[in-house]
Design an enzyme around this catalytic site. Structure first.
Site, PDB file in Angstrom:
ATOM      1  CD  GLU A   1     -21.933  14.940  41.034  1.00 18.27           C
ATOM      2  OE1 GLU A   1     -21.253  15.185  40.625  1.00 18.27           O
ATOM      3  OE2 GLU A   1     -22.430  14.875  40.507  1.00 18.27           O
TER       4      GLU A   1
ATOM      5  CB  CYS B   1     -30.390   6.157  36.100  1.00 15.48           C
ATOM      6  SG  CYS B   1     -31.988   6.036  36.493  1.00 15.48           S
TER       7      CYS B   1
ATOM      8  CB  CYS C   1     -32.589  18.928  39.262  1.00 16.23           C
ATOM      9  SG  CYS C   1     -33.608  19.768  40.576  1.00 16.23           S
TER      10      CYS C   1
ATOM     11  CB  CYS D   1     -31.980  12.820  33.221  1.00 15.84           C
ATOM     12  SG  CYS D   1     -31.071  12.561  35.082  1.00 15.84           S
TER      13      CYS D   1
END
Ligand code: SAH
Length: 379
Positions: free
Chosen positions: A102, A122, A350, A129
């Protein structure tokens, strides 16, 4: 035709988005062409956002045919895009074999910021996150990183040096950019290059969870801005939130930041601090942060209210707590900004970027299992 066959056909040709200026000049030299031709084509690609050689009218017919035969301009495919009520726009971009990442555009009165991903998933496993819950698949290529900007620029009608819709880029999407060093540096050099998107060094920011040796390497490689995801100013808490801290604890991280500042005396570093209720938002945490920042008077702190996602054990701090935390820092003369939450109605804030990760680790499965267990407990 299977996916495999499609991939084979396209990889026969070279994707020009994979080259920075020098790479493009070398490629043109291999084709027996003068370097200035590479620069002419580069302007077509990044200033006019042209991906069809036929429309590059000041490029001779013979060269156009040569290019057609040997290469292409291949931005990632938009699988889905969506605008939020506040003008934020999100793209889901297709990569190979079912992966997707994204990118997010955040317009503000005086600037437009594009948030770019560097990896499919990740591997760092930061606890707060949502990308971490998806595990990791692979690094993005240079073309896939710069291609996010190309797609957004085209959609937004960005004109380099004239009508800039994208004035800033932050490498704060999915992934740890310093673990994909070479491709990210090449893509950032295209963001900076006058023949590319022509952004000043202050306007291209790499954000890292704190990969110390790579921070040093970055400072020697390219002129961009640095943001460091801190989130806690004591090692015990930071290791819990950002497991990478075990390998590169705060003292080492701050020492590398100091070396960055020594090498680039007129620059500043932004320290990101995501505020989580009852975890890192108390007066004592602010005091620890103030102490750390005292040694870096030119740097600033960017407070980010935590953005929740399904299955997370964290919560956003109350507005009052956030204000008190900021005031405590400001009173101690720490330059402190509060990041407004944008685009959360389309999960574009975020830490909410997910894309689609074909996980090579077991993290996604473990997280799903935890989610299911949580759901059955709740039932
Ligand atoms: N790996 C890089 C870049 C990606 S994260 C890094 O760690 O800096 C971009 C920023 O969003 C980081 O500061 C990260 O800590 C923050 N972030 C991640 N999840 C978040 C969440 N759920 N709410 C608010 N901020 C988050």
């Amino acid at each position: 035709m299977s996916d495999q066959a499609v991939t084979t056909i396209t990889t026969d040709k070279v994707n020009l988005l994979d080259f920075d200026r020098q790479g493009l000049r070398d490629f043109f030299a291999q084709l027996g062409e003068k370097p200035y031709r590479a620069e002419q084509v580069m302007k077509w690609i990044y200033h006019r956002l042209e991906d069809n050689f036929e429309n590059m009218t000041d490029v001779g017919k013979a060269l156009r045919a040569k290019l057609e035969a040997s290469c292409y301009v291949g931005p990632p495919k938009t699988l889905f895009d969506k605008g939020a009520a506040d003008g934020t726009h999100k793209w889901l971009l297709g990569m190979d074999g079912g992966n997707a990442i994204e990118a997010v555009y955040i317009p503000e009165p005086t600037r437009g910021t594009l948030c770019v991903s560097s990896q499919v998933g990740c591997g760092l496993n930061c606890q707060f996150c949502s990308t971490a819950t998806q595990g990791f698949n692979r690094n993005l290529s240079t073309a896939e990183v710069i291609g996010q900007m190309w797609v957004a620029a085209k959609y937004l009608g960005n004109v380099t040096h004239q009508n800039r819709r994208i004035t800033n880029v932050v490498m704060m999407g999915m992934g740890e950019p310093l673990l994909n060093f070479d491709n990210v540096v090449k893509a950032m050099s295209l963001m900076r290059d006058d023949l590319g998107f022509g952004l000043a060094s202050k306007r291209v920011t790499l954000s890292t969870a704190g990969l110390v040796p790579m921070i040093d390497k970055l400072s020697e490689t390219i002129d961009v801005s640095l943001a460091v995801s801190l989130h806690a100013a004591n090692d015990e808490l930071r290791t819990e939130l950002v497991p990478l801290n075990k390998r590169y604890p705060i003292a080492e991280l701050m020492a590398s930041c100091q070396r960055w500042l020594d090498r680039k005396p007129r620059t500043s570093i932004t320290f990101e601090y995501t505020l989580m209720k009852g975890v890192n938002d108390q007066p004592e945490h602010a005091r620890q942060l103030i102490k750390l920042m005292r040694r870096m008077p030119t740097c600033k702190v960017n407070l980010i209210p935590f953005n929740p996602f399904p299955g997370t054990r964290f919560e956003r701090s109350d507005a009052e707590t956030i204000r008190a935390f900021q005031t405590q820092l400001l009173n101690a003369n720490v330059l402190t900004m509060l990041r407004r939450t944008r685009g959360d109605d389309i999960d574009a804030a975020c830490g909410q970027l997910k894309g689609q990760v074909l996980d090579r680790t077991r993290r996604q499965a473990e997280f799903r299992k935890r989610l299911d267990e949580g759901a059955s407990h709740a039932a």
